[in-house]
Design a protein around this motif. Structure first.
Motif, PDB file in Angstrom:
ATOM      1  N   GLU A 261      -9.182   4.038 -20.221  1.00  0.00           N
ATOM      2  CA  GLU A 261      -9.729   5.213 -19.544  1.00  0.00           C
ATOM      3  C   GLU A 261     -11.219   5.405 -19.879  1.00  0.00           C
ATOM      4  N   THR A 262     -11.650   4.868 -21.017  1.00  0.00           N
ATOM      5  CA  THR A 262     -13.077   4.915 -21.392  1.00  0.00           C
ATOM      6  C   THR A 262     -13.896   3.961 -20.529  1.00  0.00           C
ATOM      7  N   VAL A 263     -13.351   2.754 -20.307  1.00  0.00           N
ATOM      8  CA  VAL A 263     -14.162   1.719 -19.633  1.00  0.00           C
ATOM      9  C   VAL A 263     -13.973   1.668 -18.113  1.00  0.00           C
ATOM     10  N   ALA A 264     -12.967   2.399 -17.585  1.00  0.00           N
ATOM     11  CA  ALA A 264     -12.708   2.339 -16.141  1.00  0.00           C
ATOM     12  C   ALA A 264     -13.713   3.169 -15.361  1.00  0.00           C
ATOM     13  N   ASP A 265     -14.057   2.680 -14.158  1.00  0.00           N
ATOM     14  CA  ASP A 265     -14.911   3.486 -13.283  1.00  0.00           C
ATOM     15  C   ASP A 265     -14.027   4.397 -12.413  1.00  0.00           C
ATOM     16  N   ALA A 266     -14.637   5.138 -11.524  1.00  0.00           N
ATOM     17  CA  ALA A 266     -13.903   6.120 -10.709  1.00  0.00           C
ATOM     18  C   ALA A 266     -12.857   5.459  -9.814  1.00  0.00           C
ATOM     19  N   ASN A 267     -13.043   4.158  -9.523  1.00  0.00           N
ATOM     20  CA  ASN A 267     -12.087   3.443  -8.667  1.00  0.00           C
ATOM     21  C   ASN A 267     -11.005   2.715  -9.463  1.00  0.00           C
ATOM     22  N   GLY A 268     -11.029   2.882 -10.781  1.00  0.00           N
ATOM     23  CA  GLY A 268      -9.994   2.263 -11.612  1.00  0.00           C
ATOM     24  C   GLY A 268     -10.249   0.818 -11.970  1.00  0.00           C
ATOM     25  N   TYR A 269     -11.523   0.379 -11.864  1.00  0.00           N
ATOM     26  CA  TYR A 269     -11.866  -0.985 -12.274  1.00  0.00           C
ATOM     27  C   TYR A 269     -12.621  -0.945 -13.597  1.00  0.00           C
ATOM     28  N   VAL A 270     -12.426  -1.998 -14.407  1.00  0.00           N
ATOM     29  CA  VAL A 270     -13.061  -2.012 -15.734  1.00  0.00           C
ATOM     30  C   VAL A 270     -14.117  -3.103 -15.786  1.00  0.00           C
ATOM     31  N   LYS A 271     -15.102  -2.904 -16.674  1.00  0.00           N
ATOM     32  CA  LYS A 271     -16.053  -3.996 -16.889  1.00  0.00           C
ATOM     33  C   LYS A 271     -16.085  -4.320 -18.372  1.00  0.00           C
ATOM     34  N   ALA A 272     -16.337  -5.595 -18.659  1.00  0.00           N
ATOM     35  CA  ALA A 272     -16.392  -6.045 -20.049  1.00  0.00           C
ATOM     36  C   ALA A 272     -17.440  -5.225 -20.788  1.00  0.00           C
ATOM     37  N   SER A 273     -17.070  -4.683 -21.932  1.00  0.00           N
ATOM     38  CA  SER A 273     -18.025  -3.869 -22.703  1.00  0.00           C
ATOM     39  C   SER A 273     -17.482  -3.636 -24.100  1.00  0.00           C
ATOM     40  N   SER A 274     -18.366  -3.169 -24.973  1.00  0.00           N
ATOM     41  CA  SER A 274     -17.919  -2.732 -26.295  1.00  0.00           C
ATOM     42  C   SER A 274     -18.762  -1.530 -26.694  1.00  0.00           C
ATOM     43  N   GLY A 275     -18.224  -0.736 -27.590  1.00  0.00           N
ATOM     44  CA  GLY A 275     -18.942   0.472 -28.005  1.00  0.00           C
ATOM     45  C   GLY A 275     -18.015   1.399 -28.760  1.00  0.00           C
ATOM     46  N   TRP A 276     -18.338   2.680 -28.720  1.00  0.00           N
ATOM     47  CA  TRP A 276     -17.560   3.686 -29.458  1.00  0.00           C
ATOM     48  C   TRP A 276     -16.998   4.690 -28.472  1.00  0.00           C
ATOM     49  N   THR A 277     -15.729   5.037 -28.642  1.00  0.00           N
ATOM     50  CA  THR A 277     -15.149   6.051 -27.770  1.00  0.00           C
ATOM     51  C   THR A 277     -14.602   7.222 -28.578  1.00  0.00           C
ATOM     52  N   ASP A 278     -14.869   8.421 -28.080  1.00  0.00           N
ATOM     53  CA  ASP A 278     -14.249   9.615 -28.675  1.00  0.00           C
ATOM     54  C   ASP A 278     -13.519  10.393 -27.577  1.00  0.00           C
ATOM     55  N   ILE A 279     -13.045   9.648 -26.558  1.00  0.00           N
ATOM     56  CA  ILE A 279     -12.355  10.279 -25.439  1.00  0.00           C
ATOM     57  C   ILE A 279     -11.129  11.047 -25.944  1.00  0.00           C
ATOM     58  N   PHE A 280     -10.971  12.258 -25.456  1.00  0.00           N
ATOM     59  CA  PHE A 280      -9.839  13.114 -25.829  1.00  0.00           C
ATOM     60  C   PHE A 280      -9.103  13.451 -24.532  1.00  0.00           C
ATOM     61  N   ILE A 281      -7.875  12.975 -24.431  1.00  0.00           N
ATOM     62  CA  ILE A 281      -7.094  13.151 -23.200  1.00  0.00           C
ATOM     63  C   ILE A 281      -6.012  14.195 -23.439  1.00  0.00           C
ATOM     64  N   TYR A 282      -6.051  15.250 -22.652  1.00  0.00           N
ATOM     65  CA  TYR A 282      -5.023  16.306 -22.747  1.00  0.00           C
ATOM     66  C   TYR A 282      -4.740  16.813 -21.337  1.00  0.00           C
ATOM     67  N   PRO A 283      -3.681  17.600 -21.128  1.00  0.00           N
ATOM     68  CA  PRO A 283      -3.301  17.989 -19.763  1.00  0.00           C
ATOM     69  C   PRO A 283      -4.469  18.558 -18.962  1.00  0.00           C
ATOM     70  N   GLY A 284      -4.537  18.085 -17.705  1.00  0.00           N
ATOM     71  CA  GLY A 284      -5.668  18.428 -16.839  1.00  0.00           C
ATOM     72  C   GLY A 284      -6.540  17.208 -16.604  1.00  0.00           C
ATOM     73  N   TYR A 285      -6.412  16.205 -17.505  1.00  0.00           N
ATOM     74  CA  TYR A 285      -7.193  14.972 -17.373  1.00  0.00           C
ATOM     75  C   TYR A 285      -6.709  14.192 -16.149  1.00  0.00           C
ATOM     76  N   LYS A 286      -7.642  13.639 -15.377  1.00  0.00           N
ATOM     77  CA  LYS A 286      -7.304  12.814 -14.206  1.00  0.00           C
ATOM     78  C   LYS A 286      -7.407  11.332 -14.602  1.00  0.00           C
ATOM     79  N   PHE A 287      -6.259  10.668 -14.652  1.00  0.00           N
ATOM     80  CA  PHE A 287      -6.242   9.259 -15.053  1.00  0.00           C
ATOM     81  C   PHE A 287      -6.877   8.379 -13.984  1.00  0.00           C
ATOM     82  N   LYS A 288      -7.678   7.401 -14.448  1.00  0.00           N
ATOM     83  CA  LYS A 288      -8.431   6.554 -13.523  1.00  0.00           C
ATOM     84  C   LYS A 288      -7.768   5.201 -13.308  1.00  0.00           C
ATOM     85  N   ILE A 289      -7.004   4.752 -14.292  1.00  0.00           N
ATOM     86  CA  ILE A 289      -6.537   3.364 -14.210  1.00  0.00           C
ATOM     87  C   ILE A 289      -5.068   3.159 -14.565  1.00  0.00           C
ATOM     88  N   ILE A 290      -4.534   3.818 -15.583  1.00  0.00           N
ATOM     89  CA  ILE A 290      -3.185   3.414 -16.005  1.00  0.00           C
ATOM     90  C   ILE A 290      -2.101   3.976 -15.082  1.00  0.00           C
TER      91      ILE A 290
END
Length: 341
Positions: A261-290
């Motif tokens: 969900e960190t690396v996916a774009d709005a259309n649900g596609y991912v691109k190779a990348s690395s970095g740091w994520t602090d994504i916090f997913i809780y109800p109300g979140y709109k899933f992009k890929i899974i």
């Protein structure tokens, strides 16, 4: 949204203290997120619920022996460190117990003096940045002196360290196991591949977020601790091909889910990348890929039960968890699994 909305009553005896002898013989609850229907199966039956062309996304991070027991250099007072995040070669972010002994400039000794560290600074979550001093290769020293950082709710000693690793763990760096993957055996993965299911790997090094309780009253005020992730070109392509073909991307574990969900774009596609994520997913979140999630049964009021509630609906999850308690499912790291489809 209140943290207490994610509370359920969990009897202590349902907290699994040891892994089952056979990884894939744990129980498996199947939850249909659309209908709320529930089935009870065994984990190895997961094959029946996967379709040719689906893609399972696995976190190949490997747990390091990140727990160190030492003494304060001048007083010999006992102290425990858990390594959370490598800043550079010899500097780490750590958790220290008891923290009051770890003032800036204090030095600690581990083993027979093969390893020492100096406290450099405090962190905003009550941890410490330390610098280690040793001869030779740090990983070898850590392998000799460190212990597996089992979560605090596991009181029994683990006889075989590999049981707190997934069979596909490869990239060292986690302070805790991505536990949904502990149910897979090499034979089961082979069966899954033979069915025409694709397998993709990513890395997310599990850090402080796993150990850190939610201390605020309102969910939205909680801040996640950043964790390092990496996904390469080859695996990004496998996932994107699955999406193009209209098949399901199924995350194995909340760590794989958060990375995707960190690396996916709005259309649900991912691109190779690395970095740091602090994504916090809780109800109300709109899933992009899974499209599906394999996960364990989580702590009440934890960020993990919030994530699965965001995916399956809070009412579905709280009902499923109450059924799991009634049916005596095993909870947490060495416990049973759930497949949300």
């Amino acid at each position: 949204m209140k943290v207490k909305d994610f509370y359920f009553d969990l009897p202590q005896e349902l907290i699994a203290q040891k892994p089952l002898e056979q990884r894939d013989m744990s129980r498996l609850m199947i939850l249909d997120k659309t209908t709320g229907d529930i089935e009870h199966r065994i984990f190895k039956d997961i094959v029946e619920y996967l379709n040719p062309g689906d893609c399972l996304v696995l976190n190949n991070s490997r747990v390091i022996p990140a727990r160190l027991f030492g003494v304060k250099k001048n007083t010999l007072a006992k102290v425990e460190f858990v390594l959370l995040k490598r800043i550079d070669k010899d500097k780490w972010e750590t958790l220290v117990k008891p923290g009051k002994k770890a003032k800036i400039g204090t030095r600690f000794v581990f083993g027979n003096g093969e390893l020492e560290c100096t406290i450099l600074e405090n962190t905003d979550y009550g941890g410490r940045v330390v610098e280690f001093h040793y001869d030779g290769i740090f990983e070898n020293v850590l392998d000799k002196l460190g212990e597996m950082p089992l979560p605090p709710y596991i009181k029994e000693k683990l006889d075989d360290k590999e049981r707190y690793q997934t069979v596909y763990s490869k990239v060292e760096g986690s302070a805790a196991a991505p536990t949904a993957g502990l149910h897979f055996t090499n034979e089961l993965l082979e069966k899954i591949k033979q069915k025409g299911v694709k397998i993709a790997f990513l890395t997310l090094h599990v850090g402080l977020g796993t150990f850190r309780p939610v201390k605020v009253e309102n969910v939205e005020e909680h801040k996640m601790h950043a964790e390092f992730y990496n996904i390469d070109e080859q695996n990004a392509q496998i996932i994107n091909q699955t999406k193009k073909e209209g098949k399901r991307v199924i995350a194995v574990g909340t760590t794989s889910c958060r990375t995707l969900e960190t690396v996916a774009d709005a259309n649900g596609y991912v691109k190779a990348s690395s970095g740091w994520t602090d994504i916090f997913i809780y109800p109300g979140y709109k899933f992009k890929i899974i499209d599906g999630l394999i996960t364990n049964f989580h702590l009440p009021e934890s960020t993990l039960i919030m994530l699965v509630s965001a995916f399956a609906g809070r009412e579905n999850i709280m009902r499923a968890y109450n059924i799991a308690v009634k049916e005596k499912y095993r909870f947490f790291s060495f416990g049973d699994a759930m497949f949300i489809k």
